[in-house]
Design a protein around this motif. Structure first.
Motif, short mmCIF file in Angstrom:
data_model
loop_
_atom_site.label_atom_id
_atom_site.label_comp_id
_atom_site.label_asym_id
_atom_site.label_seq_id
_atom_site.Cartn_x
_atom_site.Cartn_y
_atom_site.Cartn_z
N ILE A 177 -8.59 -11.39 3.32
CA ILE A 177 -7.41 -12.18 3.65
C ILE A 177 -7.48 -13.57 3.02
CG2 ILE A 177 -6.22 -13.34 5.56
CD1 ILE A 177 -6.82 -10.75 7.22
N LYS A 178 -8.66 -14.20 3.08
CA LYS A 178 -8.81 -15.55 2.52
C LYS A 178 -8.49 -15.57 1.04
CE LYS A 178 -11.80 -18.34 5.43
NZ LYS A 178 -13.04 -17.87 6.08
N LYS A 179 -8.99 -14.58 0.33
CA LYS A 179 -8.76 -14.52 -1.13
C LYS A 179 -7.41 -13.88 -1.46
CE LYS A 179 -13.64 -14.13 -2.44
NZ LYS A 179 -14.70 -13.15 -2.78
N GLY A 180 -6.82 -13.20 -0.48
CA GLY A 180 -5.57 -12.48 -0.73
C GLY A 180 -5.77 -11.31 -1.68
N THR A 181 -6.87 -10.61 -1.48
CA THR A 181 -7.13 -9.44 -2.33
C THR A 181 -7.21 -8.18 -1.48
OG1 THR A 181 -9.50 -9.80 -2.17
CG2 THR A 181 -8.37 -10.75 -4.09
N VAL A 182 -6.93 -7.06 -2.12
CA VAL A 182 -6.93 -5.79 -1.40
C VAL A 182 -7.31 -4.69 -2.37
CG1 VAL A 182 -4.48 -5.22 -1.77
CG2 VAL A 182 -5.59 -4.50 0.34
N GLN A 183 -7.96 -3.67 -1.83
CA GLN A 183 -8.33 -2.52 -2.67
C GLN A 183 -7.70 -1.28 -2.06
OE1 GLN A 183 -12.60 -2.37 -3.39
NE2 GLN A 183 -12.36 -0.31 -4.28
N THR A 184 -6.93 -0.56 -2.84
CA THR A 184 -6.19 0.59 -2.30
C THR A 184 -6.56 1.87 -3.03
OG1 THR A 184 -4.33 0.31 -3.79
CG2 THR A 184 -4.22 -0.91 -1.73
#
Ligand code: MG
Ligand code: ZN
Length: 411
Positions: free
Chosen positions: A359-366
């Motif tokens: 959340i802090k970095k605003g990254t996600v892996q899908t």
């Protein structure tokens, strides 16, 4: 974010919306609160007040719609909105929303909704729906075969919520990031057996009295096999025609046809920019000039295409763009306090899941399970008068039933 002033309601008088052609073959369909009707229509089980709806066909081609809602002895009366804004994220399931939310540092406009529920999406022909049958279920309250556009399983036309709004004298609008004759918007205005009959779908925009439509699809209006130029015909009918959303922004009143691409608009990655939030604001501004109220459907069409491509960036950027349009609609609804906003999807696309994020970095892996639609329930988020009716698990057809109850006239 651009701020729009919605308090500037002008004196535009909406043309009388008495219909000339009504697409319905329903015979004296009558729904009451008696036991039979309760069994047929699940929504009545959940209502806390007596409800009576009567739909009457007068002739084969002309249907007068008389809807009554008796709130006299209501213990817990549901307040009814003047306006309904229905927002469909095509292919937008929970993972698409969660991924966009994470990239946006754990915040979305959708969260401003006060109620939520789930919609079951299977079609009459398939466990996995397409956007034609999915759109038709939401627009007409009937499950149909995949590929169908607002026709029943026998190909007979079904009256849509947009057409009913027109009959009741409300202003109506459709906005999409795809071509405006693509399956989702088409389900609210056209009646065809095959969603790919785009030139036939375009004719529906001539036959009806829709007030505002914004999307791609120029060529289906102007480069047609039948040699008709529907853009000229729209001009004759009194529409202002624009080819960019910024040109539409300066249209002060009246009917608007804004056609922004030969077929589909570009994606956000391809630099569509602020088109969808602007189109949503323009549509609301023009439709809100009708004192009777309005029905508007806004589609984030290309979330689905990101899912088909298993393209995480496309899914997330399209969902965030859709959420910006949701923000515009909710800004209006909050200020207006007489508008119901419904945010949902026709189906999920991609079997998307989230395997990691920050959340802090605003990254996600899908991950995507497949390059097609899936059968999972999709969320429904609501805000405004009547929002509470949507807190449950129901068939996608009940979204229509709930909108109909809330939109139609009190006796
Ligand atoms: Mg669509
Ligand atoms: Zn799709």
């Amino acid at each position: 974010m651009v701020h729009h002033n919605y308090s500037n309601i002008s004196d535009l008088s909406h043309p009388s919306a008495i219909p000339t052609i009504i697409h319905s073959d329903k015979k004296n369909k009558q729904m009451t609160t008696d036991k039979t009707a309760k069994q047929k229509t699940g929504i009545f089980n959940k209502m806390t007040f007596p409800v009576r709806i009567k739909i009457k066909q007068i002739t084969g081609i002309f249907l007068a719609l008389q809807l009554t809602l008796d709130l006299c002895h209501a213990e817990d009366p549901v307040r009814r909105p003047k306006n309904i804004i229905l927002m469909i994220g095509d292919g937008m399931g929970i993972a698409q929303i969660q991924a966009a939310m994470t990239v946006n540092k754990n915040k979305l406009n959708i969260e401003r909704c006060t109620h939520s529920g789930f919609s079951k999406t299977h079609s009459a022909s398939d466990y996995i729906t397409d956007s034609g049958a999915g759109g038709t279920a939401i627009a007409t309250g009937q499950k149909t075969k995949n590929q169908s556009i607002a026709v029943d399983t026998n190909g007979r036309p079904l009256t849509t919520i947009l057409e009913i709004a027109e009959m009741e004298g409300k202003a109506t609008g459709l906005v999409a990031t795809s071509s405006i004759v693509h399956a989702t918007p088409a389900s609210f205005i056209a009646h065809v057996n095959n969603r790919n009959n785009y030139e036939e779908i375009a004719l529906a925009f001539i036959k009806t009295d829709i007030d505002v439509f914004i999307g791609g699809g120029i060529r289906f209006f102007s480069s047609r096999k039948d040699k008709r130029n529907l853009i000229d015909e729209l001009k004759t009918k009194g529409y202002t025609i624009t080819y960019t959303i910024s040109a539409a922004d300066s249209v002060k009143n009246g009917k608007l046809a804004c056609l922004t691409a030969q077929e589909h608009n570009p994606s956000i990655i391809e630099d569509r920019g602020n088109y969808l939030p602007m189109a949503t604001a323009t549509a609301i501004r023009l439709l809100n000039q009708n004192p009777t109220g309005f029905f508007l459907m806004v589609e984030g069409s290309q979330i689905d295409w990101g899912g088909h491509e298993k393209n995480q960036k496309k899914v997330i950027t399209e969902t965030l763009d859709f959420d910006r349009a949701v923000g515009i609609a909710l800004d209006f609804a909050e200020a207006d306090s007489n508008t119901l906003v419904i945010i949902t999807a026709d189906h999920e696309t991609g079997g998307m899941s989230i395997v990691d994020g920050n959340i802090k970095k605003g990254t996600v892996q899908t991950r995507f399970a497949l390059n097609d639609h899936t059968g999972v329930m999709v969320p429904v988020f609501t805000y405004g008068p009547g929002a509470e009716l949507f807190s449950a698990i129901y068939e996608n057809t009940e979204i229509f039933e709930k909108m109909l109850l809330l939109q139609s006239k009190i006796k």
